[in-house]
Write an enzyme that holds these catalytic residues in place. Structure first.
Site, PDB file in Angstrom:
ATOM      1  N   GLY A  60       0.835  -1.200   0.000  1.00 34.33           N
ATOM      2  CA  GLY A  60       0.000   0.000   0.000  1.00 34.33           C
ATOM      3  C   GLY A  60       0.866   1.244   0.000  1.00 34.33           C
ATOM      4  O   GLY A  60       2.069   1.171   0.271  1.00 34.33           O
ATOM      5  N   CYS A  87       5.186  -6.275   1.503  1.00 34.81           N
ATOM      6  CA  CYS A  87       5.607  -4.870   1.549  1.00 34.81           C
ATOM      7  C   CYS A  87       4.929  -4.145   2.723  1.00 34.81           C
ATOM      8  O   CYS A  87       5.195  -4.465   3.877  1.00 34.81           O
ATOM      9  CB  CYS A  87       5.333  -4.209   0.205  1.00 34.81           C
ATOM     10  N   TYR A  88       3.998  -3.217   2.460  1.00 33.93           N
ATOM     11  CA  TYR A  88       3.321  -2.562   3.590  1.00 33.93           C
ATOM     12  C   TYR A  88       2.660  -3.601   4.490  1.00 33.93           C
ATOM     13  O   TYR A  88       2.658  -3.478   5.709  1.00 33.93           O
ATOM     14  CB  TYR A  88       2.262  -1.572   3.070  1.00 33.93           C
ATOM     15  N   HIS A 182       7.829  -7.609  -3.907  1.00 30.28           N
ATOM     16  CA  HIS A 182       6.516  -7.889  -4.504  1.00 30.28           C
ATOM     17  C   HIS A 182       6.562  -9.179  -5.319  1.00 30.28           C
ATOM     18  O   HIS A 182       6.992  -9.168  -6.471  1.00 30.28           O
ATOM     19  CB  HIS A 182       6.080  -6.723  -5.393  1.00 30.28           C
ATOM     20  N   GLU A 184       4.085 -10.661  -6.612  1.00 31.30           N
ATOM     21  CA  GLU A 184       2.990 -10.711  -7.585  1.00 31.30           C
ATOM     22  C   GLU A 184       3.351 -10.095  -8.938  1.00 31.30           C
ATOM     23  O   GLU A 184       2.590 -10.233  -9.895  1.00 31.30           O
ATOM     24  CB  GLU A 184       1.731 -10.032  -7.003  1.00 31.30           C
ATOM     25  N   ASP A 240     -18.457  -8.866 -21.871  1.00 34.77           N
ATOM     26  CA  ASP A 240     -19.105  -9.239 -20.611  1.00 34.77           C
ATOM     27  C   ASP A 240     -20.583  -9.586 -20.808  1.00 34.77           C
ATOM     28  O   ASP A 240     -21.068 -10.591 -20.291  1.00 34.77           O
ATOM     29  CB  ASP A 240     -18.969  -8.109 -19.578  1.00 34.77           C
ATOM     30  N   SER A 241     -21.284  -8.757 -21.583  1.00 37.61           N
ATOM     31  CA  SER A 241     -22.711  -9.058 -21.744  1.00 37.61           C
ATOM     32  C   SER A 241     -22.903 -10.284 -22.635  1.00 37.61           C
ATOM     33  O   SER A 241     -23.840 -11.063 -22.431  1.00 37.61           O
ATOM     34  CB  SER A 241     -23.486  -7.841 -22.255  1.00 37.61           C
ATOM     35  N   LYS A 382     -11.620 -10.008 -15.904  1.00 38.61           N
ATOM     36  CA  LYS A 382     -11.828  -9.990 -17.362  1.00 38.61           C
ATOM     37  C   LYS A 382     -11.225 -11.220 -18.046  1.00 38.61           C
ATOM     38  O   LYS A 382     -11.851 -11.818 -18.920  1.00 38.61           O
ATOM     39  CB  LYS A 382     -11.179  -8.720 -17.923  1.00 38.61           C
TER      40      LYS A 382
END
Ligand code: XMP
Length: 526
Positions: A60, A87-88, A182, A184, A240-241, A382
């Site tokens: 963060g 991290c944070y 990090h 990730e 998405d729809s 997504k």
């Protein structure tokens, strides 16, 4: 309240607002484990209800030393589940468990090599690289100025860099871990393996979150929820729809009624292409409503971008309401809301996001309609939605199309929207997109489109002086659409597009290229 099988292994991420938090969540989902984001101030009750197999404290932007900086509820340290602080997240864990954090002027930002002094189940089996001093090292990505200067008494430090004395701290008995780097981000080559170690080995999560399981689960869920009732879905043509429609169609067949509203603000040929393809290839029950005039009439005299969005939203709702009454016997409204929409609308996040443009109507449409809301994709990212779409037979050209905003061309015609302007813009846009495909550039950029500028500029064609409209080209590269760089398109390519637009569209005298990055410029011009 999460009885289904695919949710039985699950990780909770407490979000301190790092720019990488969604990436972290994607890593965990990619490993095949369900995870959910909650804001750092989630209550004991919320955490108990979710009942995670492990908790990750994200990074963060704050300093854990500063007065009133965020802290997690102490309950998590007594919940009996493994915790990984990043991290944070590591610093806050250190401070809350009796250690100390110090600020230093030796910031570490970018690639770093850490020296590992002791092994741990957290470390991936392949991490054993050695440097010239025969020390065990690992390449990582750092982004911090504070560091843990004193670890809590029941922890040990197992890795450091020259600038940072504690890069990994562990309490193997309690299964608490802190990493200053990090894992990730892809710049930490063994980061994903480390997250796997935490999720699969330490938290003992099983890989149940697979595309096939997700599809089966969503379909089963829809069947249970809907029983014999009927559902309406607004089909926009976006991924998405469309995926929502296909899932619903698998679950309830013709009891799904898709409404496709052609508002006259779509791209060239889009409405016919979509409705034909989806009724022919996927046998969807689609009602195609041609409402160009109604929308354009409502937009007469409306100049301001937010007012345009609101007008379009209002007319959409009106048409939906009318259709619901006309069709009759509809109890549900489905929407293609995905997890990022939920996060960005501030429902789960730290609510620091400011609304710059009123984008997504999460939960906005149905209030007046008294229909029950169904959002089958609302826990999915997504790329998970795309994977489902692929399994259900959607083509790559649909799945990887550039995003197109809900208000359509209305926010790409600056100022007042007129049919004449939309028609010109549609033609210019189709030239740009066609040329991007031809030059094999479409997939390399994340969003490209043209903008109609309602100003006139002089041109000379043959012996005739003309005084005509201007088109701008916009092309950006971005990972999250929150920030974006303008694309350095080849000059030859721009020349071809500009020549075609000016030669083929008679009322365009000039083409310009937008070289503004976001921030401060937004991707759309309005
Ligand atoms: P901006 O312009 O905010 O755009 O940098 C970021 C992304 O959001 C899309 N966008 C919208 N999408 N309704 C939408 O559904 C909107 O009102 C809207 N405004 C912007 C934009 O195309 C880009 O992908």
């Amino acid at each position: 309240m999460l009885p289904q099988k695919i949710y039985t292994s699950r990780i909770l991420i407490l979000d301190f607002g790092s720019q990488y938090t969604q990436l972290l969540a994607r890593c965990i989902r990619g490993i095949g484990v369900y995870c959910k984001l909650l804001a750092w101030h989630a209550s004991e009750k919320e955490i108990r209800e979710f009942n995670p197999n492990g908790i990750i404290l994200s990074g963060g932007p704050e300093s854990s030393i500063s007065h009133n900086s965020p802290r997690v509820v102490n309950y998590i340290f007594h919940a009996g589940v493994p915790i990984l602080g990043i991290c944070y997240g590591m610093q806050v864990m250190a401070v809350q468990l009796g250690g100390t954090v110090q600020s230093s002027n030796k910031r570490e930002f970018g690639s770093a090599q850490i020296t590992v002094t002791k092994n741990s189940p957290l470390l991936p089996p392949i991490f054993h690289n050695t440097n010239t001093d025969k020390k065990i090292v690992m390449d990582v990505w750092m982004s911090h100025s504070d560091h843990v200067s004193q670890i809590p008494s029941d922890f040990i430090a197992i890795a450091h860099t020259e600038k940072c004395p504690v890069v990994i701290m562990t309490n193997e008995t309690k299964r608490f871990y802190g990493v200053q780097f990090h894992p990730e981000v892809t710049h930490t080559p063994q980061g994903l393996s480390l997250i796997k170690q935490f999720v699969q080995i330490i938290c003992q999560c099983k890989a149940l979150w697979t595309t096939k399981n997700i599809i089966d689960d969503i379909i089963k869920d829809i069947k249970n929820q809907i029983a014999t009732e009927r559902v309406m879905l607004g089909l926009s043509g976006g991924v998405d729809s469309l995926v929502t429609a296909l899932l619903l169609h698998h679950a309830i067949g013709d009891r799904l009624i898709c409404i496709f509203i052609d508002n006259g603000l779509l791209r060239l040929g889009e409405a016919n292409h979509l409705t034909t393809m989806f009724s022919n290839c996927f046998s969807l029950n689609i009602i195609h409503i041609k409402a160009e005039k109604r929308f354009l009439d409502a937009l007469i005299g409306v100049q301001e971008p937010e007012a345009k969005r609101k007008t379009i939203g209002r007319v959409f709702i009106e048409i939906f309401e009318e259709e619901a009454v006309r069709i009759g016997n509809v109890q549900w409204l489905a929407q293609g809301t995905i997890y990022s929409d939920v996060i960005e609308s501030g429902i789960t996040s730290t609510s620091q996001t400011h609304i710059i443009k009123s984008h997504h109507n999460v939960g906005g449409l149905p209030k007046k309609m008294r229909l029950k809301l169904l959002e089958p994709l609302k826990t999915l990212f997504k790329d998970e939605v795309r994977e489902i779409g692929l399994k259900l037979g959607l083509s790559n050209s649909i799945l990887y199309q550039h995003p197109f905003p809900g208000p359509g061309l209305s926010i790409r015609v600056l100022g007042e929207v007129k049919k004449e302007y939309c028609d010109l813009l549609r033609s210019a846009d189709s030239i740009l997109i066609e040329e991007l495909h031809k030059a094999n550039l479409y997939k390399k950029i994340n969003q490209a489109f043209t903008v109609f500028l309602p100003i006139r500029s002089v041109s000379v064609i043959g012996d005739n002086r003309k005084y005509d409209w201007v088109i701008a080209i916009r092309a950006v590269e971005t990972t999250d659409f929150m920030t974006a760089q303008w694309t350095n398109l080849p000059h030859e390519f721009l020349r071809t597009v500009s020549n075609r637009i000016i030669n083929e569209i008679h009322s365009i005298s000039r083409v310009v290229y937008d070289i503004s990055s976001k921030p401060p410029a937004t991707i759309e011009w309005e």
